[in-house]
Design a protein around this motif. Sequence first.
Motif, short mmCIF file in Angstrom:
data_model
loop_
_atom_site.label_atom_id
_atom_site.label_comp_id
_atom_site.label_asym_id
_atom_site.label_seq_id
_atom_site.Cartn_x
_atom_site.Cartn_y
_atom_site.Cartn_z
N LYS A 1 0.84 -1.20 0.00
CA LYS A 1 0.00 0.00 0.00
C LYS A 1 0.89 1.26 0.00
O LYS A 1 0.68 2.18 -0.81
CB LYS A 1 -0.90 -0.01 1.24
CG LYS A 1 -1.83 1.15 1.33
CD LYS A 1 -2.73 1.04 2.53
CE LYS A 1 -3.55 2.31 2.68
NZ LYS A 1 -4.34 2.31 3.92
N THR A 2 1.90 1.28 0.87
CA THR A 2 2.79 2.45 0.96
C THR A 2 3.50 2.67 -0.39
O THR A 2 3.57 3.79 -0.88
CB THR A 2 3.86 2.21 2.05
OG1 THR A 2 3.20 1.71 3.20
CG2 THR A 2 4.64 3.44 2.38
N VAL A 3 3.99 1.59 -0.99
CA VAL A 3 4.73 1.72 -2.26
C VAL A 3 3.82 2.32 -3.33
O VAL A 3 4.20 3.23 -4.07
CB VAL A 3 5.26 0.34 -2.71
CG1 VAL A 3 5.86 0.41 -4.11
CG2 VAL A 3 6.27 -0.19 -1.73
N LEU A 4 2.59 1.83 -3.39
CA LEU A 4 1.67 2.30 -4.44
C LEU A 4 1.28 3.75 -4.20
O LEU A 4 1.14 4.53 -5.15
CB LEU A 4 0.43 1.39 -4.49
CG LEU A 4 0.73 -0.06 -4.91
CD1 LEU A 4 -0.48 -0.96 -4.68
CD2 LEU A 4 1.17 -0.13 -6.36
N GLN A 5 1.13 4.11 -2.92
CA GLN A 5 0.81 5.52 -2.62
C GLN A 5 1.98 6.41 -3.02
O GLN A 5 1.79 7.47 -3.62
CB GLN A 5 0.51 5.69 -1.12
CG GLN A 5 -0.91 5.28 -0.79
CD GLN A 5 -1.16 5.17 0.71
OE1 GLN A 5 -0.22 4.97 1.50
NE2 GLN A 5 -2.43 5.27 1.10
N GLU A 6 3.21 5.96 -2.72
CA GLU A 6 4.39 6.76 -3.08
C GLU A 6 4.52 6.94 -4.59
O GLU A 6 5.09 7.91 -5.06
CB GLU A 6 5.66 6.12 -2.52
CG GLU A 6 5.80 6.38 -1.02
CD GLU A 6 6.90 5.56 -0.36
OE1 GLU A 6 7.02 5.68 0.87
OE2 GLU A 6 7.61 4.80 -1.06
N LEU A 7 3.97 5.99 -5.34
CA LEU A 7 4.01 6.11 -6.80
C LEU A 7 2.92 7.06 -7.33
O LEU A 7 2.80 7.28 -8.52
CB LEU A 7 3.83 4.73 -7.45
CG LEU A 7 5.03 3.80 -7.34
CD1 LEU A 7 4.68 2.40 -7.83
CD2 LEU A 7 6.21 4.34 -8.14
N GLY A 8 2.12 7.60 -6.41
CA GLY A 8 1.11 8.59 -6.80
C GLY A 8 -0.18 7.98 -7.33
O GLY A 8 -0.99 8.68 -7.94
N LEU A 9 -0.39 6.68 -7.10
CA LEU A 9 -1.63 6.06 -7.58
C LEU A 9 -2.77 6.36 -6.61
O LEU A 9 -2.54 6.64 -5.43
CB LEU A 9 -1.44 4.54 -7.69
CG LEU A 9 -0.44 4.11 -8.76
CD1 LEU A 9 -0.02 2.67 -8.55
CD2 LEU A 9 -1.04 4.27 -10.14
N SER A 10 -3.96 6.27 -7.12
CA SER A 10 -5.12 6.43 -6.24
C SER A 10 -5.40 5.04 -5.63
O SER A 10 -5.74 4.11 -6.35
CB SER A 10 -6.26 6.97 -7.08
OG SER A 10 -7.47 6.50 -6.61
N VAL A 11 -5.17 4.91 -4.33
CA VAL A 11 -5.16 3.58 -3.71
C VAL A 11 -6.44 3.29 -2.92
O VAL A 11 -6.85 4.07 -2.06
CB VAL A 11 -3.92 3.44 -2.78
CG1 VAL A 11 -3.91 2.08 -2.10
CG2 VAL A 11 -2.65 3.64 -3.58
N GLU A 12 -7.07 2.18 -3.24
CA GLU A 12 -8.24 1.69 -2.48
C GLU A 12 -7.78 0.46 -1.72
O GLU A 12 -6.87 -0.25 -2.16
CB GLU A 12 -9.35 1.24 -3.45
CG GLU A 12 -9.84 2.30 -4.39
CD GLU A 12 -10.67 3.35 -3.68
OE1 GLU A 12 -11.31 3.02 -2.65
OE2 GLU A 12 -10.68 4.51 -4.16
N GLU A 13 -8.46 0.18 -0.61
CA GLU A 13 -8.05 -1.01 0.14
C GLU A 13 -9.26 -1.88 0.46
O GLU A 13 -10.32 -1.38 0.83
CB GLU A 13 -7.36 -0.59 1.44
CG GLU A 13 -6.64 -1.75 2.06
CD GLU A 13 -5.69 -1.31 3.18
OE1 GLU A 13 -5.69 -0.11 3.54
OE2 GLU A 13 -4.97 -2.19 3.67
N MET A 14 -9.08 -3.15 0.30
CA MET A 14 -10.17 -4.12 0.50
C MET A 14 -10.27 -4.48 1.99
O MET A 14 -9.25 -4.63 2.65
CB MET A 14 -9.77 -5.35 -0.30
CG MET A 14 -10.83 -6.35 -0.47
SD MET A 14 -10.21 -7.62 -1.60
CE MET A 14 -10.61 -6.92 -3.15
N GLU A 15 -11.50 -4.60 2.47
CA GLU A 15 -11.65 -4.92 3.90
C GLU A 15 -12.40 -6.22 4.14
O GLU A 15 -13.08 -6.73 3.24
CB GLU A 15 -12.37 -3.77 4.60
CG GLU A 15 -11.38 -2.66 4.91
CD GLU A 15 -12.01 -1.38 5.33
OE1 GLU A 15 -13.21 -1.39 5.71
OE2 GLU A 15 -11.31 -0.35 5.25
N HIS A 16 -12.28 -6.73 5.38
CA HIS A 16 -13.02 -7.91 5.81
C HIS A 16 -14.51 -7.76 5.47
O HIS A 16 -15.03 -6.67 5.63
CB HIS A 16 -12.84 -8.04 7.35
CG HIS A 16 -13.66 -9.12 7.94
ND1 HIS A 16 -13.21 -10.42 8.02
CD2 HIS A 16 -14.91 -9.11 8.47
CE1 HIS A 16 -14.15 -11.16 8.58
NE2 HIS A 16 -15.20 -10.39 8.86
#
Length: 318
Positions: free
Chosen positions: A216-231
């Motif tokens: 997640k951190t790597v993708l955010q640092e690349l400037g992507l719009s990051v969504e995260e999947m939850e339980h």
Amino acid sequence: MFVRPKIIPVQGVCCKLKILPITFLTSLRTADAFPEGEKRRPEMPLLFAGYFFTKFSPTCGPLSSPFRPPLEYCRVKTQRDAWERITLRHWFAYVGFVWFRSIESLSRLVMNMNGSDLSKFRYDKAIVCGIPSSLPAAAQRQSDCLEPVNLSKALNQHANYVRALKNMGLQVIELTADEQYPDCVFVEDAAVVCGDIALVCRLGHPTRRGESARMKTVLQELGLSVEEMEHPATLDGGDVLFTGKEFLVGLSERTNEQGVHILAETFGDYPVTAISVSNHLHLKSLMSMAGPDTVMVGGSSEADDVWNEVEKKSEVQV
Ligand SMILES: CN(C)C(=N)NCCC[C@H](N)C(=O)O
């Protein structure tokens, strides 16, 4: 052996001249991709003819539609078949060079003609992760009777893989091996990226869930719009096959319906189709993209079953 194309009468002289040799060649190649005894697809040459008709002659659009095949992807069984199919496009590009004096303009034309937008497969970055020494003893395996992993061989293969990615001109982001996560080398499972959106997965196997935080951190640092999947959703990237036109997602031991649902919400621009996968880890253990509109499918009966389901359910049908 190949199926002789049926030439449909078409209005417009320039269209007629261009279509014949190309249709012929296409039918030859298509038949090659299907070994003896396998179901032939006489409709394939007609598909190409159909595209030429619609693109070259404004008067013949409606003629093409009844001849389209049910699925726009071509199934190949070996790398050689995939290569031959892709070389066909190069042949088009060569002809384009002679005709148009510009490869660019014709290859663009060919892409449009086949409905494949290659830009969806043009990547400039790759994320890889080193192999932890904990992998041979502690990584998840599908069966206990599999041959043990040879760590030095794996390290060597991984180094070659990274070198090959760099030689292709990609910027390679190399994450260090994380001993806590014996499966961390399989980075593709931790996130799905398409365009400038990244979906960080909740991995199907509990021992792998912690891999997502660093991704997640790597993708955010690349400037992507990051969504995260939850339980309670779970999804492994290995179940996600992006064809450039749609997502085919394996419903497997690792990926559940909620996971598929979140993927569909995240990448709303594309159709998402769930495909049942059993006896194998992931959908991409059975098939993968080998080129534009070209899917390489394994030779097992399970792979056949899963491909049949793709044929029935894929949204890219007419
Ligand atoms: C399509 N493939 C190969 C993948 N995306 N991942 C394989 C993960 C294997 C790992 N030991 C596990 O069981 O999770």
